[in-house]
Design a protein around this motif. Sequence first.
Motif, PDB file in Angstrom:
ATOM      1  N   LYS A  74      10.398   5.296  35.591  1.00 15.43           N
ATOM      2  CA  LYS A  74       9.996   7.086  34.940  1.00 15.43           C
ATOM      3  C   LYS A  74      10.843   6.997  33.659  1.00 15.43           C
ATOM      4  N   VAL A  75      12.236   7.198  34.320  1.00 18.47           N
ATOM      5  CA  VAL A  75      13.791   7.334  33.241  1.00 18.47           C
ATOM      6  C   VAL A  75      13.566   7.077  31.877  1.00 18.47           C
ATOM      7  N   LEU A  76      13.446   5.617  31.954  1.00 12.16           N
ATOM      8  CA  LEU A  76      13.831   5.375  30.458  1.00 12.16           C
ATOM      9  C   LEU A  76      12.062   5.838  29.970  1.00 12.16           C
ATOM     10  N   LYS A  77      11.007   5.528  30.415  1.00 10.90           N
ATOM     11  CA  LYS A  77       9.782   6.237  29.703  1.00 10.90           C
ATOM     12  C   LYS A  77      10.335   7.702  29.263  1.00 10.90           C
ATOM     13  N   ASP A  78      10.590   8.029  29.205  1.00 11.68           N
ATOM     14  CA  ASP A  78      11.005  10.004  29.727  1.00 11.68           C
ATOM     15  C   ASP A  78      12.268   9.546  28.442  1.00 11.68           C
ATOM     16  N   VAL A  79      13.094   9.080  28.933  1.00  7.82           N
ATOM     17  CA  VAL A  79      14.606   8.800  27.016  1.00  7.82           C
ATOM     18  C   VAL A  79      13.631   8.549  26.008  1.00  7.82           C
ATOM     19  N   VAL A  80      12.815   7.506  26.429  1.00  3.01           N
ATOM     20  CA  VAL A  80      12.200   7.050  24.722  1.00  3.01           C
ATOM     21  C   VAL A  80      10.987   8.071  24.417  1.00  3.01           C
ATOM     22  N   VAL A  81      10.775   9.236  24.839  1.00  2.00           N
ATOM     23  CA  VAL A  81       9.577  10.222  24.566  1.00  2.00           C
ATOM     24  C   VAL A  81      10.132  11.502  24.305  1.00  2.00           C
ATOM     25  N   LYS A  82      11.725  11.428  24.902  1.00  2.00           N
ATOM     26  CA  LYS A  82      12.224  12.637  24.335  1.00  2.00           C
ATOM     27  C   LYS A  82      13.465  11.879  23.408  1.00  2.00           C
ATOM     28  N   SER A  83      13.280  10.652  22.636  1.00  4.10           N
ATOM     29  CA  SER A  83      14.095  10.829  21.421  1.00  4.10           C
ATOM     30  C   SER A  83      13.829   9.707  20.471  1.00  4.10           C
ATOM     31  N   ARG A  84      11.799   9.876  20.746  1.00  3.89           N
ATOM     32  CA  ARG A  84      11.150  10.036  19.507  1.00  3.89           C
ATOM     33  C   ARG A  84      10.900  11.109  19.332  1.00  3.89           C
ATOM     34  N   LEU A  85      10.673  12.577  19.635  1.00  2.00           N
ATOM     35  CA  LEU A  85      11.182  14.032  19.370  1.00  2.00           C
ATOM     36  C   LEU A  85      11.937  14.101  18.696  1.00  2.00           C
ATOM     37  N   MET A  86      13.521  13.948  19.227  1.00  2.00           N
ATOM     38  CA  MET A  86      14.288  13.678  17.907  1.00  2.00           C
ATOM     39  C   MET A  86      14.332  13.632  17.092  1.00  2.00           C
ATOM     40  N   ALA A  87      13.869  12.393  16.954  1.00  2.00           N
ATOM     41  CA  ALA A  87      13.145  11.516  15.451  1.00  2.00           C
ATOM     42  C   ALA A  87      12.160  12.325  14.390  1.00  2.00           C
ATOM     43  N   GLY A  88      11.543  13.261  15.053  1.00  2.00           N
ATOM     44  CA  GLY A  88      10.272  13.750  14.599  1.00  2.00           C
ATOM     45  C   GLY A  88       9.162  13.403  14.781  1.00  2.00           C
ATOM     46  N   TYR A  89       9.149  12.538  15.886  1.00  2.00           N
ATOM     47  CA  TYR A  89       7.508  12.244  16.107  1.00  2.00           C
ATOM     48  C   TYR A  89       7.176  13.174  16.865  1.00  2.00           C
ATOM     49  N   ARG A  90       5.622  13.209  16.518  1.00  2.00           N
ATOM     50  CA  ARG A  90       4.398  13.807  17.862  1.00  2.00           C
ATOM     51  C   ARG A  90       5.035  12.685  19.213  1.00  2.00           C
ATOM     52  N   SER A  91       5.170  13.138  19.978  1.00  2.00           N
ATOM     53  CA  SER A  91       4.465  11.809  21.178  1.00  2.00           C
ATOM     54  C   SER A  91       4.857  12.732  22.928  1.00  2.00           C
ATOM     55  N   PRO A  92       3.264  12.842  23.063  1.00  2.00           N
ATOM     56  CA  PRO A  92       2.462  12.850  23.779  1.00  2.00           C
ATOM     57  C   PRO A  92       2.948  11.886  25.313  1.00  2.00           C
ATOM     58  N   TYR A  93       2.638  12.130  25.590  1.00  2.00           N
ATOM     59  CA  TYR A  93       3.084  11.546  27.353  1.00  2.00           C
ATOM     60  C   TYR A  93       1.890  11.417  28.342  1.00  2.00           C
ATOM     61  N   VAL A  94       1.249  11.358  28.486  1.00  2.00           N
ATOM     62  CA  VAL A  94       0.389  11.425  29.681  1.00  2.00           C
ATOM     63  C   VAL A  94       0.280  11.015  31.242  1.00  2.00           C
ATOM     64  N   PRO A  95       1.177  11.031  31.821  1.00  2.00           N
ATOM     65  CA  PRO A  95       0.797  10.306  33.281  1.00  2.00           C
ATOM     66  C   PRO A  95      -0.134   9.817  33.992  1.00  2.00           C
ATOM     67  N   GLY A  96       0.044   8.346  34.731  1.00  2.00           N
ATOM     68  CA  GLY A  96      -1.459   8.156  35.604  1.00  2.00           C
ATOM     69  C   GLY A  96      -1.243   7.419  36.549  1.00  2.00           C
ATOM     70  N   TRP A  97      -1.876   7.513  36.877  1.00  2.00           N
ATOM     71  CA  TRP A  97      -1.400   6.584  38.723  1.00  2.00           C
ATOM     72  C   TRP A  97      -3.078   5.906  38.676  1.00  2.00           C
ATOM     73  N   ASP A  98      -2.758   4.544  39.321  1.00  2.00           N
ATOM     74  CA  ASP A  98      -3.525   3.164  39.443  1.00  2.00           C
ATOM     75  C   ASP A  98      -4.571   3.686  41.541  1.00  2.00           C
ATOM     76  N   CYS A  99      -5.310   3.895  41.293  1.00  2.00           N
ATOM     77  CA  CYS A  99      -5.975   4.651  42.385  1.00  2.00           C
ATOM     78  C   CYS A  99      -7.094   3.793  43.670  1.00  2.00           C
ATOM     79  N   HIS A 100      -7.064   2.520  42.920  1.00  2.00           N
ATOM     80  CA  HIS A 100      -8.569   1.893  43.520  1.00  2.00           C
ATOM     81  C   HIS A 100      -7.481   0.759  44.466  1.00  2.00           C
ATOM     82  N   GLY A 101      -8.163  -0.020  45.368  1.00  2.00           N
ATOM     83  CA  GLY A 101      -7.144  -1.121  45.462  1.00  2.00           C
ATOM     84  C   GLY A 101      -6.975  -1.198  47.468  1.00  2.00           C
ATOM     85  N   LEU A 102      -6.543  -2.283  47.643  1.00  2.00           N
ATOM     86  CA  LEU A 102      -6.644  -2.815  49.077  1.00  2.00           C
ATOM     87  C   LEU A 102      -5.358  -2.252  49.862  1.00  2.00           C
ATOM     88  N   PRO A 103      -4.344  -1.241  49.266  1.00  2.00           N
ATOM     89  CA  PRO A 103      -3.050  -0.533  49.767  1.00  2.00           C
ATOM     90  C   PRO A 103      -3.975   0.331  50.493  1.00  2.00           C
TER      91      PRO A 103
END
Length: 953
Positions: A74-103
């Motif tokens: 998650k931190v690596l993702k956040d660093v990438v997103v924020k660095s893209r903001l600094m580079a002049g991008y619009r960089s939305p970040y929508v976190p998600g979760w996997d919710c189905h399945g056996l566990p």
Amino acid sequence: MTQDYKSTINLPQTDFPMRGDLPKREPGWLAEWEKVSRYAQIQEHTAGRDKVFVLHDGPPYANGAIHLGHAVNKVLKDVVVKSRLMAGYRSPYVPGWDCHGLPIEIAVEKKHGKAGDKLDAVAFRQKCREYAQQQIDLQRGDFKRLGVLGDWERPYRTMDYKFEADMIRALARIVANGHVVRGAKPVYWCFDCGSALAEAEIEYGDKTSPAVDVAYDAVDAKALAAKFGVDVGDAVVAVPIWTTTPWTLPESQAVALGAELEYSLVEGPSRNGRRVLLVIAAALAEKALHRYGVEQPVVLGHAVGQTLEGTLLQHPFYARQVPVLLGEHVSAEDGTGAVHTSPDHGVEDFVVSRRYGINTLNFIESRGTYRADTPAADGLQLAGMHIWKANDAIVELMRGRGVLLAHHKIEHSYPNCWRHKTPVIFRATPQWFISMEQAKLREAALASIKHVRWVPGWGEERIAGMVGDRPDWCISRQRTWGVPIALFVHKATQEPHPDSVALLEQVAKRVEQGSIDAWYALDPAELLGDQAADYEKVTDVLDVWFDSGVTHFGVIGQRPELQQGDAKSYKVMYLEGSDQHRGWFQSSLLTSAAIHGRAPYDDVLTHGFTVDAQGRKMSKSLGNGIEPQDIMKTLGADILRLWICSTDYRNEMSLSDEILKRVSDMYRRIRNTARFLLGNLDGFDPAKHLLPVEQCLLLDQWAVQQAYDVQQAVAAAYDRYDFPEIVQRVQNYCTTELGALYLDITKDRLYTMPTDSHGRRSAQSAMYRIAEALVRWLAPVLSFTAEEIWKSLPGERGESVLFETWYEGLAATQSSPEQRRYWSDLLAIRDTASRVLEGMRKGEQIGASLEAKLAIHADPAVVSRYAPAAEELRFFFITSDVRLDVAGGQPETAVLSELEGADVWVSATVSDAAKCVRCWHRRDDVGQHANHPELCGRCISNVEGPGEDRRWF
């Protein structure tokens, strides 16, 4: 009596504290971000940018507290997103979760029993939803605490009704494009799960298995021997097979040979006094016979495998005749060159059996026991017996029948369920597949891989190899908690309804309103009318890798803020651990290629796993685990973030208490640099006092140019995701160019010159620009600290550093070769002077460098170059005096500084001049002013005169 000149000194002043005290301070920043909706503010500030960069979140599974691996990801993702903001991008970040399945299903079963026990299926699924939401809330709090900014209040969840509906729509697109097939193919099967598994759910471990050589006697021994040109009389002729799965032999329906392999007819060990001849691959005969106790091989003849096709053999313990087939999978690498073939339990076996019209038998039930109708063998009742127990029983059965040629135990790598850590098998059951070949999906996926930027580069070869070799993707599971494969199949033919694509959309609309329960509650007649009597609903659910694999369709493709819109540039990045080449990277690639004909991403970054300082995987049993929650409580999230970014994520990432201590020291150096800059900007108003770079002193111009060079390097490193390079470059800049050089030199000017003097404002102008740049370099990595620095900077500014881009106030002019030579030579001379002064300190001749006088003896060209600045050189070298003269040979005791094309000697002596109590320089003019007998001439000018004039340093 000594006068007090403290009031005339401009000492640093700042509210920015020396101690970070991050565990206490960071929660305050989090509360502030929550209060003002910082993520929403960032999206508003960046809405008009014409470049879009979407880092699509690979969903963590909603089960259990986050661990160190989650934090790294998650931190690596956040660093990438924020660095893209600094580079002049619009960089939305929508976190998600996997919710189905056996566990999740297992967790609910432990509390409420299986679906149908205490709870019906609808209530059971509701409990699964509630459990998943609890886990999401738990994980979300920790992700926020890490300083990760995103749309946390509107994440995507694969259990959202809309997403479940869009999964069905994605399936419809894949069906429409001809990629979905149904068949009883062998798939990985876990007895504990009671379900098929995807390849990504398999891990390998050591297993001890029985290795047996078994004779399949020829039905017509003479006919088989004749193909070798041999008359064998009444001898037994047999084809031996080698296997480590005796439990599969009840379903053995053929023996496969290699068409081009050469086989030998050899003398084998006798059976009950009867001669036995064996057909073995020539390359393996000697090794196989050795296992059978035959030390001197006797070869009677040779034949090529294709000539033996169709020969009938006797099953080793059933009254069943099995044919010899030809298969491309047969090799002469090991065994006997003959492969016992059960289409129920091997992919290659299944393929070759289908070619010869041989079907599956399905003797094995979902929990690993033989079905009730499994035939007995010589009184051995297999029905109800578990296959692992049957291994030994079948071996003894064959030993008694005389067909067991060899038996021993071997340890080998074996596939296990990644959840239960128990062995799995291949089991042929009716399943739904995404075909790799039927509509050329493999071809499309492999072509797409070449257009992706893989970081590190080896990722391309790795995923290409996996896609190139992988079998069809089994997408069906036999569970309660999952999105249904919402197809209607004909009761007689088991073929999907011809209008399946349109019907899937009708089902999706219902699911969007009422969840997956809408499918189970649906009366087929509502959609099929009079045809309902001929069709039945599929009860299987989709593999959870399909859930996350279609998030490009159900998240990026559905949320407006994640789409390109009017932007001129648009990129999508996936970033996960290195295991996802066989997991999410691949499932996303296959579904996107099946729907759109291309990869869903432009960039893919892979990071390694976390280990301890000895390279061992962190585990509870070893007691070597370090939890991110503990680090945040004791050291702070920014320390954890700094470790993550300073570590080479391309390999295993080591962490220990000692490593964290070193990272904390690194953080303190960076923080102290920021504090020094802020302290010396006290009273500086950039609107009034900021000087154009060209009006600043030469050293200040150099410092700004250095900051510009660092910013170029930092921005480029962010662009190529080289985070360790960023941390190292910024740390070196703070320690070397600033701490050990520029800041050390400018202290004199900042402290002793009049508050509003040109020399002091010049230094402040440079420091202001450096601080404005530094806070942006730090923002993606040390987000909390950067916000704290930002609030402490002088001047009108936006509410957050995260609204900004790379600082544009640095001098972007290119230094001329002469200017570069000027500074490189001067710095080289300073290094030599430092060595000379350090020698005097060690010899206890001086304490501080201001107690010395420096002499620089140089070639005429060097003296001429630095002569205009001669009066100020003492400030650059931080000595009380510097004499610059032309060398007439090497002076005694001088140290050589070898410059390119020139020689410079440096020597130093102890100053015998009086010490100025205000600036601490030792100058001959101290004591010459009656009102200020303890001050040097320049300090007198700085205290009550016009102030000294500085142009260089």
